[in-house]
Write a protein that holds these residues in place. Sequence first.
Motif, short mmCIF file in Angstrom:
data_model
loop_
_atom_site.label_atom_id
_atom_site.label_comp_id
_atom_site.label_asym_id
_atom_site.label_seq_id
_atom_site.Cartn_x
_atom_site.Cartn_y
_atom_site.Cartn_z
N LEU A 86 0.82 -1.21 0.00
CA LEU A 86 0.00 0.00 0.00
C LEU A 86 0.85 1.26 0.00
CD1 LEU A 86 -2.88 -0.89 2.49
CD2 LEU A 86 -3.08 -0.53 0.03
N LEU A 87 2.12 1.11 0.40
CA LEU A 87 3.03 2.26 0.39
C LEU A 87 3.27 2.77 -1.02
CD1 LEU A 87 5.69 1.11 3.02
CD2 LEU A 87 3.85 2.78 3.32
N ALA A 88 2.94 1.97 -2.03
CA ALA A 88 3.09 2.43 -3.41
C ALA A 88 2.28 3.70 -3.63
CB ALA A 88 2.66 1.35 -4.39
N GLY A 89 1.11 3.79 -3.00
CA GLY A 89 0.30 4.99 -3.13
C GLY A 89 0.96 6.20 -2.49
N LEU A 90 1.65 5.98 -1.37
CA LEU A 90 2.34 7.08 -0.71
C LEU A 90 3.51 7.57 -1.56
CD1 LEU A 90 2.37 5.87 3.01
CD2 LEU A 90 0.66 7.24 1.78
N VAL A 91 4.16 6.64 -2.27
CA VAL A 91 5.22 7.04 -3.19
C VAL A 91 4.63 7.93 -4.29
CG1 VAL A 91 6.90 6.24 -4.90
CG2 VAL A 91 6.64 5.03 -2.73
N GLY A 92 3.44 7.55 -4.77
CA GLY A 92 2.79 8.36 -5.79
C GLY A 92 2.48 9.76 -5.29
N SER A 93 2.02 9.87 -4.04
CA SER A 93 1.73 11.20 -3.49
C SER A 93 3.01 12.02 -3.35
CB SER A 93 1.01 11.07 -2.15
OG SER A 93 1.83 10.42 -1.19
N TYR A 94 4.09 11.36 -2.93
CA TYR A 94 5.38 12.05 -2.81
C TYR A 94 5.85 12.55 -4.18
CZ TYR A 94 10.40 12.72 -2.18
OH TYR A 94 11.67 13.23 -2.18
N TYR A 95 5.66 11.74 -5.22
CA TYR A 95 6.08 12.15 -6.56
C TYR A 95 5.31 13.39 -7.01
CZ TYR A 95 7.51 11.76 -11.44
OH TYR A 95 8.04 12.02 -12.67
N MET A 96 4.01 13.45 -6.71
CA MET A 96 3.21 14.61 -7.10
C MET A 96 3.65 15.86 -6.34
SD MET A 96 -0.63 13.02 -7.62
CE MET A 96 -0.60 11.92 -6.22
N VAL A 97 3.96 15.71 -5.05
CA VAL A 97 4.46 16.84 -4.28
C VAL A 97 5.81 17.29 -4.83
CG1 VAL A 97 5.26 17.59 -2.01
CG2 VAL A 97 3.18 16.22 -2.20
N ALA A 98 6.66 16.32 -5.20
CA ALA A 98 7.97 16.65 -5.77
C ALA A 98 7.83 17.45 -7.05
CB ALA A 98 8.76 15.37 -6.03
N GLN A 99 6.86 17.09 -7.89
CA GLN A 99 6.61 17.86 -9.10
C GLN A 99 6.25 19.30 -8.76
OE1 GLN A 99 3.46 15.58 -10.94
NE2 GLN A 99 4.86 14.75 -12.48
N ALA A 100 5.29 19.46 -7.84
CA ALA A 100 4.82 20.80 -7.48
C ALA A 100 5.93 21.65 -6.88
CB ALA A 100 3.64 20.69 -6.50
N MET A 101 6.78 21.01 -6.09
CA MET A 101 7.83 21.75 -5.38
C MET A 101 9.03 22.05 -6.26
SD MET A 101 9.92 20.52 -2.01
CE MET A 101 11.32 21.46 -1.39
N SER A 102 9.42 21.11 -7.12
CA SER A 102 10.72 21.20 -7.79
C SER A 102 10.69 21.96 -9.10
CB SER A 102 11.28 19.79 -8.04
OG SER A 102 11.43 19.10 -6.81
N VAL A 103 9.65 21.76 -9.91
CA VAL A 103 9.65 22.31 -11.26
C VAL A 103 9.74 23.83 -11.24
CG1 VAL A 103 8.29 22.57 -13.38
CG2 VAL A 103 8.48 20.33 -12.28
N GLY A 104 9.05 24.47 -10.30
CA GLY A 104 9.09 25.92 -10.24
C GLY A 104 10.47 26.45 -9.87
N SER A 105 11.27 25.66 -9.13
CA SER A 105 12.58 26.11 -8.68
C SER A 105 13.69 25.77 -9.65
CB SER A 105 12.90 25.50 -7.31
OG SER A 105 11.98 25.91 -6.33
N ILE A 106 13.64 24.57 -10.23
CA ILE A 106 14.76 24.13 -11.07
C ILE A 106 14.37 23.88 -12.51
CG2 ILE A 106 15.96 23.10 -9.11
CD1 ILE A 106 14.93 20.39 -9.94
N GLY A 107 13.08 23.95 -12.83
CA GLY A 107 12.64 23.76 -14.21
C GLY A 107 12.44 22.30 -14.58
N LEU A 108 11.80 22.08 -15.70
CA LEU A 108 11.50 20.73 -16.16
C LEU A 108 12.76 19.93 -16.48
CD1 LEU A 108 8.45 21.37 -18.53
CD2 LEU A 108 8.45 19.96 -16.47
N ALA A 109 13.77 20.60 -17.06
CA ALA A 109 14.96 19.87 -17.49
C ALA A 109 15.72 19.27 -16.32
CB ALA A 109 15.87 20.80 -18.30
#
Length: 326
Positions: A86-109
């Motif tokens: 079931l932790l697979a779902g928590l990994v998915g939530s972490y990945y979505m938070v990582a997208q929201a947090m990281s792309v604005g700071s370091i960009g897509l590349a």
Amino acid sequence: MARPESQAHAVPLALAASAGMLMPLQALITSEGAGFLGGYLSAALLSALTSLACLLVASVAIPGARAGWRKFGSVWRDRTIPSWFLLAGLVGSYYMVAQAMSVGSIGLALFAVAVVGARTLSSIVIDMIGFSPAGKQPVTRIRLLGAGLLVIGAVIAAWGTGAQAAESPQALIALAVAAGAGLLVSFQQSMNGRAGKAYGSTTTATAINYLAAAAGLLVAMALAAVLQIESFGFSHAPLWWMYFAGPLGILFVVTGVTLVPRLGALLLGMGLVTGQLVGSLVMDLVISPELVGANEIVGTLVTLLAVLVASWQPNGRPRWKTLKSS
């Protein structure tokens, strides 16, 4: 009539690359939505809830999914798969938070570079220990060469963005968060792949994945509100285009669940990240073509070469011609 052997891995690999091409768009939507909705957790929660709603509708409409839900009790009672999956779902939530947090700071590349490099390393480990539904996969020198070329291609594609990222005080944290997402996402795909086989339904496994993700995000949002880090809920009603991040995430998870038994973790990851870099290049050409340099084009071509190298057998025959379709 059986499919030609040449399609046994070539077609799944092409499907993985196609799904990967949409991943930068999901990352961009989630990142842009974070500021409007009130925080990283809010943007990730909207994506998770939208995905869960779509999957619950599919669970009712698709006979195979209904059968998968009927098997839920017996799967967990008989421990067909470990409960900690079931932790697979928590990994998915972490990945979505990582997208929201990281792309604005370091960009897509740079986000792609961090995820690609970390995912490649974890995929090699997964194939070595046989954690994916495909079992143990040979990690030969040719596959290691392909993995190395993949990382090199990603670095070339993002060359020149490091100086810009260094100006952001959150750049190092964002890179670390993105790398963590890359390390975990291969394990998530393998867990979801094994769960899909146990339920006999990709839809059921993916719905459970997002149910756990949404629950984890709600708990995290409540804790953040108590600690006064981020308010609970959405600060504004979501705009129409923000709802598309969820379905794009479904496509990514379903691709992993469906194709990891065919390709193994390493080859699946290579197909997805190749598509991810191609998608990033296309988005750059559409949104800001003046910023596209030769490095992005060369880096993308190197990753395509990496996929070909990693799938090639030492005797010169492609990997997809050596395995029969099931």
